[in-house]
Design a protein around this motif. Structure first.
Motif, PDB file in Angstrom:
ATOM      1  N   UNK A 225       0.382   4.305  -6.612  1.00 21.99           N
ATOM      2  CA  UNK A 225      -0.634   4.778  -5.728  1.00 21.99           C
ATOM      3  C   UNK A 225      -0.800   3.696  -4.538  1.00 21.99           C
ATOM      4  N   UNK A 226      -0.903   4.016  -3.399  1.00 20.71           N
ATOM      5  CA  UNK A 226      -1.340   3.150  -2.452  1.00 20.71           C
ATOM      6  C   UNK A 226      -2.792   3.519  -1.862  1.00 20.71           C
ATOM      7  N   UNK A 227      -3.638   2.547  -2.027  1.00 25.62           N
ATOM      8  CA  UNK A 227      -4.847   2.842  -1.585  1.00 25.62           C
ATOM      9  C   UNK A 227      -5.068   2.162  -0.172  1.00 25.62           C
ATOM     10  N   UNK A 228      -5.266   2.819   0.719  1.00 22.71           N
ATOM     11  CA  UNK A 228      -5.426   2.588   2.092  1.00 22.71           C
ATOM     12  C   UNK A 228      -6.581   2.992   2.893  1.00 22.71           C
ATOM     13  N   UNK A 240       1.249  13.071   4.023  1.00 20.01           N
ATOM     14  CA  UNK A 240       2.102  13.639   3.360  1.00 20.01           C
ATOM     15  C   UNK A 240       3.647  13.808   3.763  1.00 20.01           C
ATOM     16  N   UNK A 241       3.820  13.419   5.086  1.00 19.47           N
ATOM     17  CA  UNK A 241       5.199  13.592   5.698  1.00 19.47           C
ATOM     18  C   UNK A 241       6.061  12.054   5.761  1.00 19.47           C
ATOM     19  N   UNK A 242       5.269  11.137   5.039  1.00 19.41           N
ATOM     20  CA  UNK A 242       5.727  10.123   4.864  1.00 19.41           C
ATOM     21  C   UNK A 242       6.842   9.972   3.682  1.00 19.41           C
ATOM     22  N   UNK A 243       8.052   9.634   3.590  1.00 20.33           N
ATOM     23  CA  UNK A 243       9.079   9.574   2.459  1.00 20.33           C
ATOM     24  C   UNK A 243       8.495   9.158   1.220  1.00 20.33           C
ATOM     25  N   UNK A 244       8.813  10.153   0.187  1.00 21.03           N
ATOM     26  CA  UNK A 244       8.528   9.945  -1.060  1.00 21.03           C
ATOM     27  C   UNK A 244       7.038  10.008  -1.383  1.00 21.03           C
ATOM     28  N   UNK A 245       6.136  10.501  -0.675  1.00 23.26           N
ATOM     29  CA  UNK A 245       4.705  10.806  -0.864  1.00 23.26           C
ATOM     30  C   UNK A 245       4.503  12.141  -1.387  1.00 23.26           C
ATOM     31  N   UNK A 270       3.501   2.750   4.891  1.00 26.08           N
ATOM     32  CA  UNK A 270       2.367   2.868   5.140  1.00 26.08           C
ATOM     33  C   UNK A 270       1.903   2.130   6.337  1.00 26.08           C
ATOM     34  N   UNK A 271       2.096   0.884   6.433  1.00 25.46           N
ATOM     35  CA  UNK A 271       1.954  -0.072   7.569  1.00 25.46           C
ATOM     36  C   UNK A 271       2.615   0.583   8.565  1.00 25.46           C
ATOM     37  N   UNK A 272       3.950   0.995   8.511  1.00 29.91           N
ATOM     38  CA  UNK A 272       4.704   1.556  10.134  1.00 29.91           C
ATOM     39  C   UNK A 272       3.901   2.867  10.140  1.00 29.91           C
ATOM     40  N   UNK A 280      -5.532   0.997  12.762  1.00 36.37           N
ATOM     41  CA  UNK A 280      -5.765  -0.176  12.083  1.00 36.37           C
ATOM     42  C   UNK A 280      -6.019  -0.074  10.572  1.00 36.37           C
ATOM     43  N   UNK A 281      -5.417  -0.859   9.697  1.00 35.51           N
ATOM     44  CA  UNK A 281      -5.312  -0.693   8.263  1.00 35.51           C
ATOM     45  C   UNK A 281      -6.612  -1.724   8.061  1.00 35.51           C
ATOM     46  N   UNK A 282      -7.720  -1.274   7.277  1.00 38.23           N
ATOM     47  CA  UNK A 282      -8.826  -2.105   6.975  1.00 38.23           C
ATOM     48  C   UNK A 282      -8.602  -2.669   5.477  1.00 38.23           C
TER      49      UNK A 282
END
Length: 302
Positions: A225-228, A240-245, A270-272, A280-282
């Motif tokens: 799980x990626x929390x962003x 959801x279009x990111x690979x493997x999501x 996720x950064x990409x 911006x990622x907080x």
């Protein structure tokens, strides 16, 4: 099939204790049955042991219907309820002899279960003189007297100290499995119990099954799980279009939980995504769901 539960419903007045519960348990499986208080665990166990009737649905234990053939079910099931009912003024061996007579079992079986449950050094004592751990052993010995193929254990380790926990866990695990042939359905609130003893876990919440998986699938799961948290709102469909999501949840504001089915660390992806979309990622964290977290996730009030 050792236990078959088909579309079981149980109501008390207007309250639904069990809602369309279905699962099968193979012979020799040790299954952890988890759920918060009031979820329906004990109700289902009482149905499987013929103490309660169903409102709707079918339960079959070792080939026998719990409603149509209760006596045959009782001969095939060993039951240790949550509040272990013992005659405290009886001696251990006396208590087991009493129950052997009820079951019309040869007295040779008494010595067998005393040895099997490690009670030999305590068998001459009255039950009220025993520690909680040894009282649980007496309850297990009683459940094993008639050599049942199915064991149903409701919170068997409640109130035990760490040493007693280790001993009872080893005892229960040694009773089940393909070699021994006994099927065990084990109710507990303790995640470590499941991880230490069980092949599979079933989680029930508000009378419904919310998870049924092999423990190996959970402990070896590739899911992460990626929390962003971004600085701007993002549509879940875009993430959801990111690979493997596999799933995306908006936890609050501009924060998301992204579920991924891969061993690859997905934080870079996720950064990409953020870079490509001018975000911006907080905050950015990665976590692997454990059984305890999964339990909380599936049973917490929304």
């Amino acid at each position: 099939m050792s236990i078959e539960v088909k579309n079981i419903n149980k109501t008390y007045g207007k309250q639904n204790a069990l809602n369309d519960v279905s699962f099968n348990i193979e012979s020799g499986e040790i299954v952890g049955f988890l759920g918060p208080n009031g979820a329906g665990k004990s109700t289902l166990m009482k149905i499987l042991t013929t103490f309660l009737p169903t409102t709707e649905g079918i339960a079959i234990v070792n080939g026998f219907d719990v409603v149509l053939e209760p006596k045959r079910v009782q001969k095939n099931v060993g039951y240790l309820p949550e509040h272990n009912p013992l005659y405290l003024e009886m001696y251990v061996r006396e208590y087991l002899e009493f129950n052997a007579n009820v079951h019309k079992i040869a007295t040779s079986e008494i010595e067998k279960v005393i040895s099997q449950t490690g009670l030999a050094s305590e068998a001459h004592k009255k039950i009220h003189e025993l520690s909680k751990g040894y009282r649980q052993r007496v309850g297990l010995a009683n459940a094993l007297l008639h050599d049942p193929q199915v064991l149903i254990l409701d919170e068997p380790t409640t109130g035990l100290d760490p040493n007693q926990l280790v001993e009872i866990r080893a005892l229960i695990k040694g009773l089940g499995g393909k070699e021994k042939g006994k099927t065990i359905l084990l109710s507990t609130h303790i995640m470590q119990e499941v991880e230490a003893m069980c092949d599979r876990v079933i989680i029930i919440n508000e009378g419904r099954i919310v998870l049924d998986k092999k423990l190996k699938e959970l402990t070896e799961s590739k899911q992460q799980i990626i929390e962003v948290e971004f600085d701007y709102r993002v549509e879940e469909v875009a993430l959801q279009k990111i690979n493997n999501v596999s799933k995306v949840e908006n936890s609050k504001g501009f924060a998301y939980q992204i579920y991924c089915d891969t061993e690859k660390d997905m934080r870079g992806d996720v950064f990409d995504f953020a870079h490509d979309n001018g975000l911006k990622i907080l905050q950015l964290h990665k976590k692997n769901p454990t059984l305890e977290k999964l339990f909380i996730e599936l049973t917490s009030q929304k």
